[in-house]
Every structure is written in C-alpha cells, then in structure tokens.
Scaffold this active site. Structure first.
Site, PDB file in Angstrom:
ATOM      1  N   ILE A 147      -0.902  91.426  99.685  1.00 33.66           N
ATOM      2  CA  ILE A 147       0.488  91.564 100.137  1.00 33.66           C
ATOM      3  C   ILE A 147       0.747  90.306 100.965  1.00 33.66           C
ATOM      4  O   ILE A 147      -0.096  89.887 101.755  1.00 33.66           O
ATOM      5  CB  ILE A 147       0.644  92.869 100.962  1.00 33.66           C
ATOM      6  CG1 ILE A 147       2.066  93.113 101.450  1.00 33.66           C
ATOM      7  CG2 ILE A 147      -0.280  92.908 102.160  1.00 33.66           C
ATOM      8  CD1 ILE A 147       2.220  94.507 102.128  1.00 33.66           C
ATOM      9  N   SER A 148       1.900  89.674 100.776  1.00 30.92           N
ATOM     10  CA  SER A 148       2.171  88.401 101.455  1.00 30.92           C
ATOM     11  C   SER A 148       2.306  88.583 102.968  1.00 30.92           C
ATOM     12  O   SER A 148       2.636  89.663 103.457  1.00 30.92           O
ATOM     13  CB  SER A 148       3.462  87.786 100.938  1.00 30.92           C
ATOM     14  OG  SER A 148       3.394  87.592  99.548  1.00 30.92           O
ATOM     15  N   GLN A 149       2.087  87.474 103.662  1.00 31.80           N
ATOM     16  CA  GLN A 149       2.318  87.381 105.108  1.00 31.80           C
ATOM     17  C   GLN A 149       3.759  87.832 105.422  1.00 31.80           C
ATOM     18  O   GLN A 149       4.687  87.471 104.677  1.00 31.80           O
ATOM     19  CB  GLN A 149       2.122  85.909 105.461  1.00 31.80           C
ATOM     20  CG  GLN A 149       2.350  85.509 106.880  1.00 31.80           C
ATOM     21  CD  GLN A 149       2.335  83.983 107.005  1.00 31.80           C
ATOM     22  OE1 GLN A 149       2.318  83.262 106.004  1.00 31.80           O
ATOM     23  NE2 GLN A 149       2.327  83.501 108.223  1.00 31.80           N
TER      24      GLN A 149
END
Ligand code: SAH
Length: 257
Positions: free
Chosen positions: A106-108
């Site tokens: 999951i992206s930052q």
C-alpha cells in the site's frame, strides 16, 4: 515426616495444602489466559488509531503541500489500518509504504494524497483505478468521487478489497479482477484515471478512455520511476513529470508490448 507437600502421607493421601495451592494456581492461570486473550484481540484501541491518523494528516500531509480540503478530510477519515494485514497493522500510519501480502504494498500516505490531489476530482467524477491492492486508494477516491471502478490483477487481493469496502459501506466502488491494461471500456470515458503500479510506458487504451479535460496520474519507469500527470486536451495529451517515485511493477499485458 513433613517433606514436599505433594508427597503422599503414610495412608497414600496428599497433603490438603497441595490441593488448595493447585486450585489457586488454576484460578491464576485462568485469569492470566483470559487477559492475554483480550489484549491479543484488541491490541490497539480504535481511538489510538484515530489519533495516529490525525497526526498523519498534520505531520505528513499538510506541511508537504497537500492543500485540497476534500483530500485531507478523506485521509483523516478512512481507517487505513483496516486495509493492512494484522502483522503490519502497527505500521499503518507511518510515513512509508507497507506490505499488504502477495508481494504488493500500500503506498505511503503522502503519495496517496498527492496522486488524489493531482486528479482534481469532485462529487461528479467517474474514476478508474488500475491496481486495487488493499482497496485503500479506492476508498479515498470513493469518499470524494461519484463512481469508482478499480481493477486488480491478483484475484485474492481483489476479493479481499471488495469484502472490506463492502463491510465499510462503500456503495460507489466497483472492483474487477483482471489485467487493467485495457481499462474498463464499458464504463469509459472517465474524468480521472489513477494507475498505482509502475508501467514501462503509458498504456494507450487508458489514454483513449480518458475524457477530454480529464486527468491521469501514473508512475512510469522500471527501477527509476517518475510520477506523471497527463492531461487530455482536444488536441492531444500534455505530460508532466511530478516527482520521482518507487511503485511495484505493473504486470500482465503491458510487459509484452
Ligand atoms: N492502490 C493500492 C496499492 C497498489 S499496489 C492500495 O491502495 O492498496 C499495486 C497493485 O497493482 C498490486 O496489487 C498489483 O497486483 C496490481 N497490478 C499490477 N499490475 C496490474 C495490472 N496489469 N492490472 C491490474 N492490477 C495490477
């Protein structure tokens, strides 16, 4: 002879103190185990996650020029920790990407917020996402946009995201398991398209499914990648490199082209 209390006396009976202590020991063990069970099922209370989420907005987003109030509100609302498998849940609100299983991440939070802000969406927008992953980015889009279509190539991730988004009550998000390279032609054209896996080059079918005036954000490259903003005009497309990024690769058809 008064020896170890578990010893038998000369009639073959144990010292009564032995039974009293055994009883006490069992009670203490029962209390201990029930407490341990409780703390395991409820390690961090929801209010703590709420505080961490508010801090994430204050510290990671506002100082980095995330200024769109709708984006800030969505980031402050969606329970990011629920999109992260239990073993990494404690990292949910940290300033970086987090594993979600199947070698995906999951992206930052900042990148999720930045990509969403770049799309300039509102409550009338119809949006396509390629790379559902955990479903977190879809939930953020679902808070702001009208209808969200999201495609995920790994079926188990698509199923998990669909179940979670349903349980959280999102009625405006459709998820499909498949290769996003060809987009979702039946639902096109879109006001905005967001690709959350890095493509070696921009897939033409996605550009074709963008409305004139629509915007697409997509990480382009392999090892070294740039986040691109693409605006479709009546004369063609305008491409702008925004920031260097590091995404997992887009797989499937795009790698054969
Ligand atoms: N947006 C996600 C994170 C994406 S990680 C979130 O909020 O959690 C990138 C995802 O893109 C991975 O789940 C990966 O399986 C998926 N993916 C890679 N190639 C794809 C393709 N061709 N079509 C659809 N999904 C793809």
């Amino acid at each position: 002879m008064s020896g170890y209390m578990g010893e038998l006396n000369n009639r073959g009976e144990r010292n009564p103190r032995f039974y009293r202590l055994l009883f006490l020991y069992l009670i203490i063990m029962a209390i201990f185990l029930s407490c341990a069970g409780q703390s395991e099922s409820n390690e961090i209370p929801d209010s703590t996650y709420g505080n961490l989420r508010a801090q994430m907005v204050e510290i990671q987003l506002i100082p980095r020029e995330i200024t769109d109030n709708e984006v800030l509100a969505a980031m402050g609302k969606v329970p990011r920790h629920l999109f992260i498998p239990a073993e990494h849940r404690g990292e949910a609100y940290t300033d970086g990407p987090v594993p979600i299983g199947q070698e995906q991440t999951i992206s930052q939070p900042y990148i999720v917020a930045l990509m969403t802000q770049l799309l300039e969406i509102d409550s009338s927008s119809q949006i396509l996402e390629i790379g559902t992953g955990s479903g977190y980015q879809a939930a953020i889009l679902g808070e702001i946009g009208k209808l969200i279509y999201s495609i995920e190539i790994i079926p188990s991730l698509a199923d998990r995201a669909r179940r979670l988004l349903d349980s959280l009550g999102y009625k405006n998000i459709r998820i499909r398991a498949g290769d996003g390279y060809l987009g979702w032609p039946e639902a096109a054209p879109f006001d905005a398209i967001i690709v959350t896996a890095a493509a070696p080059k921009i897939p033409q079918p996605l550009v074709d499914q963008l409305k004139v005036g629509g915007r697409m954000v997509i990480p382009v490259g392999d090892y070294s990648q740039e986040l691109y903003l693409i605006e479709k005009t009546k004369d063609g497309v305008v491409k702008k490199a925004v920031i260097p990024v590091r995404f997992v690769p887009m797989t499937g058809e795009v790698q054969k082209r």
